[in-house]
Design a protein around this motif. Structure first.
Motif, PDB file in Angstrom:
ATOM      1  N   VAL A  20      58.417  26.135  38.202  1.00 21.88           N
ATOM      2  CA  VAL A  20      57.288  26.214  39.138  1.00 21.88           C
ATOM      3  C   VAL A  20      56.536  27.521  38.911  1.00 21.88           C
ATOM      4  N   VAL A  21      55.265  27.519  39.304  1.00 21.81           N
ATOM      5  CA  VAL A  21      54.472  28.760  39.359  1.00 21.81           C
ATOM      6  C   VAL A  21      54.295  29.116  40.823  1.00 21.81           C
ATOM      7  N   PHE A  22      54.742  30.309  41.189  1.00 19.20           N
ATOM      8  CA  PHE A  22      54.620  30.771  42.580  1.00 19.20           C
ATOM      9  C   PHE A  22      53.400  31.671  42.685  1.00 19.20           C
ATOM     10  N   LEU A  23      52.523  31.382  43.656  1.00 21.81           N
ATOM     11  CA  LEU A  23      51.290  32.145  43.852  1.00 21.81           C
ATOM     12  C   LEU A  23      51.275  32.787  45.231  1.00 21.81           C
ATOM     13  N   ASP A  24      50.803  34.029  45.285  1.00 23.55           N
ATOM     14  CA  ASP A  24      50.545  34.657  46.582  1.00 23.55           C
ATOM     15  C   ASP A  24      49.236  34.121  47.151  1.00 23.55           C
ATOM     16  N   ASP A  25      49.042  34.297  48.464  1.00 24.20           N
ATOM     17  CA  ASP A  25      47.837  33.742  49.090  1.00 24.20           C
ATOM     18  C   ASP A  25      46.599  34.605  48.911  1.00 24.20           C
ATOM     19  N   ASP A  26      46.749  35.792  48.268  1.00 27.31           N
ATOM     20  CA  ASP A  26      45.581  36.660  48.060  1.00 27.31           C
ATOM     21  C   ASP A  26      45.160  36.678  46.591  1.00 27.31           C
ATOM     22  N   VAL A  27      45.351  35.545  45.910  1.00 26.21           N
ATOM     23  CA  VAL A  27      44.926  35.440  44.514  1.00 26.21           C
ATOM     24  C   VAL A  27      43.808  34.409  44.388  1.00 26.21           C
ATOM     25  N   VAL A  28      43.090  34.515  43.271  1.00 22.95           N
ATOM     26  CA  VAL A  28      42.073  33.522  42.893  1.00 22.95           C
ATOM     27  C   VAL A  28      42.332  33.148  41.440  1.00 22.95           C
ATOM     28  N   ILE A  29      42.344  31.854  41.143  1.00 22.34           N
ATOM     29  CA  ILE A  29      42.592  31.376  39.780  1.00 22.34           C
ATOM     30  C   ILE A  29      41.256  31.092  39.120  1.00 22.34           C
ATOM     31  N   GLN A  30      41.049  31.672  37.941  1.00 23.54           N
ATOM     32  CA  GLN A  30      39.768  31.561  37.249  1.00 23.54           C
ATOM     33  C   GLN A  30      39.892  30.854  35.889  1.00 23.54           C
ATOM     34  N   ARG A  31      41.117  30.496  35.520  1.00 22.85           N
ATOM     35  CA  ARG A  31      41.327  29.882  34.209  1.00 22.85           C
ATOM     36  C   ARG A  31      42.431  28.831  34.328  1.00 22.85           C
ATOM     37  N   ASP A  32      42.417  27.865  33.448  1.00 19.26           N
ATOM     38  CA  ASP A  32      43.446  26.836  33.458  1.00 19.26           C
ATOM     39  C   ASP A  32      44.821  27.467  33.241  1.00 19.26           C
ATOM     40  N   LEU A  33      45.773  27.165  34.128  1.00 18.22           N
ATOM     41  CA  LEU A  33      47.106  27.783  34.070  1.00 18.22           C
ATOM     42  C   LEU A  33      48.152  26.877  33.433  1.00 18.22           C
TER      43      LEU A  33
ATOM     44  N   ILE B  90      54.987  38.620  30.405  1.00 17.68           N
ATOM     45  CA  ILE B  90      53.921  37.757  29.894  1.00 17.68           C
ATOM     46  C   ILE B  90      52.663  38.588  29.687  1.00 17.68           C
ATOM     47  N   ASP B  91      51.706  38.032  28.978  1.00 20.09           N
ATOM     48  CA  ASP B  91      50.481  38.763  28.651  1.00 20.09           C
ATOM     49  C   ASP B  91      49.759  39.181  29.930  1.00 20.09           C
ATOM     50  N   PRO B  92      49.346  40.462  30.030  1.00 20.64           N
ATOM     51  CA  PRO B  92      48.695  40.949  31.260  1.00 20.64           C
ATOM     52  C   PRO B  92      47.367  40.289  31.578  1.00 20.64           C
ATOM     53  N   SER B  93      46.769  39.594  30.615  1.00 23.59           N
ATOM     54  CA  SER B  93      45.495  38.918  30.904  1.00 23.59           C
ATOM     55  C   SER B  93      45.686  37.747  31.861  1.00 23.59           C
TER      56      SER B  93
ATOM     57  N   ASN C  35      37.275  47.354  37.162  1.00 23.74           N
ATOM     58  CA  ASN C  35      36.302  46.997  36.130  1.00 23.74           C
ATOM     59  C   ASN C  35      35.888  45.529  36.290  1.00 23.74           C
ATOM     60  N   ILE C  36      34.620  45.298  36.568  1.00 25.97           N
ATOM     61  CA  ILE C  36      34.118  43.952  36.844  1.00 25.97           C
ATOM     62  C   ILE C  36      34.265  43.031  35.635  1.00 25.97           C
ATOM     63  N   GLU C  37      34.036  43.549  34.442  1.00 25.95           N
ATOM     64  CA  GLU C  37      34.164  42.720  33.241  1.00 25.95           C
ATOM     65  C   GLU C  37      35.598  42.256  33.048  1.00 25.95           C
ATOM     66  N   ASN C  38      36.563  43.131  33.358  1.00 25.31           N
ATOM     67  CA  ASN C  38      37.968  42.734  33.272  1.00 25.31           C
ATOM     68  C   ASN C  38      38.295  41.665  34.318  1.00 25.31           C
ATOM     69  N   VAL C  39      37.671  41.783  35.497  1.00 20.97           N
ATOM     70  CA  VAL C  39      37.874  40.782  36.549  1.00 20.97           C
ATOM     71  C   VAL C  39      37.404  39.409  36.066  1.00 20.97           C
ATOM     72  N   LYS C  40      36.261  39.365  35.430  1.00 22.61           N
ATOM     73  CA  LYS C  40      35.697  38.097  34.964  1.00 22.61           C
ATOM     74  C   LYS C  40      36.576  37.435  33.903  1.00 22.61           C
ATOM     75  N   ARG C  41      37.275  38.265  33.106  1.00 24.81           N
ATOM     76  CA  ARG C  41      38.078  37.718  32.009  1.00 24.81           C
ATOM     77  C   ARG C  41      39.477  37.293  32.435  1.00 24.81           C
ATOM     78  N   ALA C  42      39.974  37.805  33.567  1.00 24.30           N
ATOM     79  CA  ALA C  42      41.361  37.553  33.974  1.00 24.30           C
ATOM     80  C   ALA C  42      41.565  36.104  34.400  1.00 24.30           C
ATOM     81  N   ALA C  43      42.753  35.573  34.105  1.00 24.39           N
ATOM     82  CA  ALA C  43      43.079  34.210  34.527  1.00 24.39           C
ATOM     83  C   ALA C  43      43.318  34.150  36.027  1.00 24.39           C
ATOM     84  N   VAL C  44      44.046  35.130  36.544  1.00 20.57           N
ATOM     85  CA  VAL C  44      44.333  35.224  37.978  1.00 20.57           C
ATOM     86  C   VAL C  44      43.977  36.628  38.435  1.00 20.57           C
TER      87      VAL C  44
END
Length: 534
Positions: A347-360, A468-471, A484-493
């Motif tokens: 399973v993947v456990f997620l906290d409630d203060d995250v946003v997913i921006q990429r296919d996991l 796992i990879d920090p991205s 860094n806003i650009e890093n935010v845009k690139r992050a998966a979570v």
């Protein structure tokens, strides 16, 4: 200034403009002078004229001085040409250094009257003819008073932020109440989740199973919606949302009335898990009822603190560690995942203060190499504040038990987005280790660590974490304003860990849009409760 050549070519006169004062007169001998010689002479005189003019101006301007222009000129620039400089200014500075060093080691005199501003200090210095030492004492006392006021102001600000972060905004409270009321009055809001024909999917390991434990309905909706929009195959996603008894009705109403794309959502309350009994979680029962523990998280956060020796960042860290959420069973629930989901393998456990921006979905393909927990390490990265966490940042290594069993320089890892291999987990004693260290911390009056549920997990999962990879997971959006806003845009979570949650007024305005774009503002419940309206 005028140049006059006599008709006989026997004299050249330089006079002032009024014609009365001759500044220079050159007589030429009677012998024959060639025109070439005369021309050269005129050129030389013309070259000297500007210097004569400048000297005349200096004599006029410095008429009141005690020294002549040449005398002053020589006195000012002569020593520099000879390599010598007047060190009277440096001597004054050295004398001040000596007085300041003396003042630092002495007590400030009793009854010393402190001015309210620097200009007032200068005025009193003139009027009262302070000596240098009295001036230094006054300056030191003023600076110490200012430092105290700034520290007190900063502590007050941090306390207010702590209370704001621990409270429930009016709009979100309204949101929960209205949905709970809807559950009791609307049969569709009480419909089974998921529908009966989809129940077998809840234990089907060919699907991608996410687990979310929260009592924040709005935050849960953002997490699930962001996964749905980011997933390449949302029909293969199953969400297991776990909440407490008081929030269950409202949480169920929301997902029953607002299905998310093709995602399958299950909502369960803690009270609906037969395994979660006092016998199986005795330590957590003790935590919730332990007087000292509750007082630590709900009591006076300033009492006993030496604020004069505490930096604002250190105090903020202590406040964050004393958030009441850390004594909630929901926050400890992830340690029981193998027992709560006995049929699932991963399973993947997620906290409630995250946003997913990429296919996991690729997370399920990661080889954890026999380890239990796939997580990002937090001891290295671009942001030296966020990504500089070692065991020494979480544990009290002056405690003998901690010093004996842990390495202060061991790299820490993060909760928030973790891939758990439940098959490998069931072969370990992680849960027992977690309980043991919680008990030891209780026995030690909470002196072994300071930050919530992560420290006992760092011990329990020790040697069982696969980096796992920090991205995949970007931290710090809840406390690092300079993210860094650009890093935010690139992050998966992206993870809003920290006090400045995006649903709070104290959230960072430039980071909030990454979260609010997943809020359905057209929904009647959201609109009628005026959530996040400016």
């Amino acid at each position: 200034m005028q140049l006059h050549i006599s008709p006989s070519m026997r004299s050249i006169t330089i006079s002032s403009n009024n014609g009365f004062t001759d500044l220079m007169k050159i007589k030429v001998a009677a012998r024959h002078i060639s025109y070439r010689t005369l021309f050269h002479t005129i050129l030389i005189v013309a070259f000297l004229l500007p210097f004569v003019f400048i000297l005349t101006a200096l004599v006029t301007l410095e008429g009141a001085n005690k020294c002549s222009s040449f005398d002053c000129f020589g006195r000012r620039f002569g020593p520099r040409f000879l390599g010598r400089v007047d060190d009277s200014g440096q001597k004054l500075v050295r004398d001040f250094y000596k007085i300041f060093n003396q003042v630092i080691t002495e007590e400030i005199p009793d009854g010393l009257k402190l001015p309210d501003s620097f200009s007032q200090l200068v005025a009193e210095l003139k009027n009262n003819h302070y000596d240098a030492k009295t001036f230094a004492f006054s300056l030191r006392a003023m600076m110490e008073k200012l430092e105290r006021e700034i520290r007190e102001s900063k502590v007050s600000e941090l306390m207010n932020r702590h209370f704001a972060a621990s409270s429930i905004p009016k709009g979100i409270h309204c949101f929960s109440l209205r949905l709970t009321d809807e559950y009791s009055s609307n049969a569709y809001a009480r419909r089974q989740l998921p529908s009966p024909e989809l129940l077998p999917v809840l234990s089907n390991n060919s699907y991608h199973h996410f687990v979310l434990s929260t009592d924040n309905i709005l935050a849960a909706s953002v997490v699930v919606t962001s996964v749905a929009r980011s997933s390449l195959e949302p029909e293969k996603v199953v969400f297991h949302v776990i909440t407490d008894k008081k929030t269950y009705a409202g949480m169920h109403s929301w997902f029953a009335l607002n299905p998310v794309a093709s995602i399958i959502v299950e909502v369960k309350g803690i009270h609906q898990f037969d395994w979660l009994t006092r016998e199986n979680v005795p330590v957590l029962e003790a935590i919730e009822s332990h007087h000292d523990f509750r007082n630590y998280y709900h009591g006076n956060h300033i009492a006993g603190e030496n604020l004069s020796n505490t930096t604002p960042r250190s105090f903020a860290s202590k406040l964050q560690a004393r958030s009441p959420k850390y004594i909630s069973l929901l926050n400890h629930l992830r340690i029981y995942l193998p027992e709560l989901f006995p049929d699932l393998d991963k399973v993947v456990f997620l906290d409630d203060d995250v946003v997913i921006q990429r296919d996991l979905s690729p997370l399920w393909e990661i080889d954890l190499q026999g380890k239990v927990n796939g997580a990002i390490e937090t001891c290295k990265g671009e942001d030296e504040w966020v990504m500089s966490k070692y065991f020494k940042n979480y544990f009290n290594f002056s405690h003998p038990l901690i010093a004996k069993h842990l390495d202060p320089d061991e790299c820490a890892w993060a909760y928030g987005m973790n891939i758990f291999d439940l098959r490998a987990w069931r072969k370990t004693n992680i849960r027992e280790t977690y309980h043991f260290w919680l008990k030891e911390n209780l026995k030690s009056n909470l002196t072994m660590w300071k930050l919530g549920t992560l420290p006992p997990a760092l011990i329990a999962f020790k040697g069982r974490v696969h980096p796992i990879d920090p991205s995949w997971h970007m931290l710090g959006l809840g406390y690092q304003r300079k993210t860094n806003i650009e890093n935010v845009k690139r992050a998966a979570v992206i993870h809003y860990n920290g006090q400045s949650k995006p649903w709070l007024e104290i959230g960072f305005d430039h980071l909030r849009p990454f979260w609010t774009k997943y809020v359905n503002y057209s929904n009647d419940f959201v609109r009628n409760c005026h959530i996040l309206e400016s």
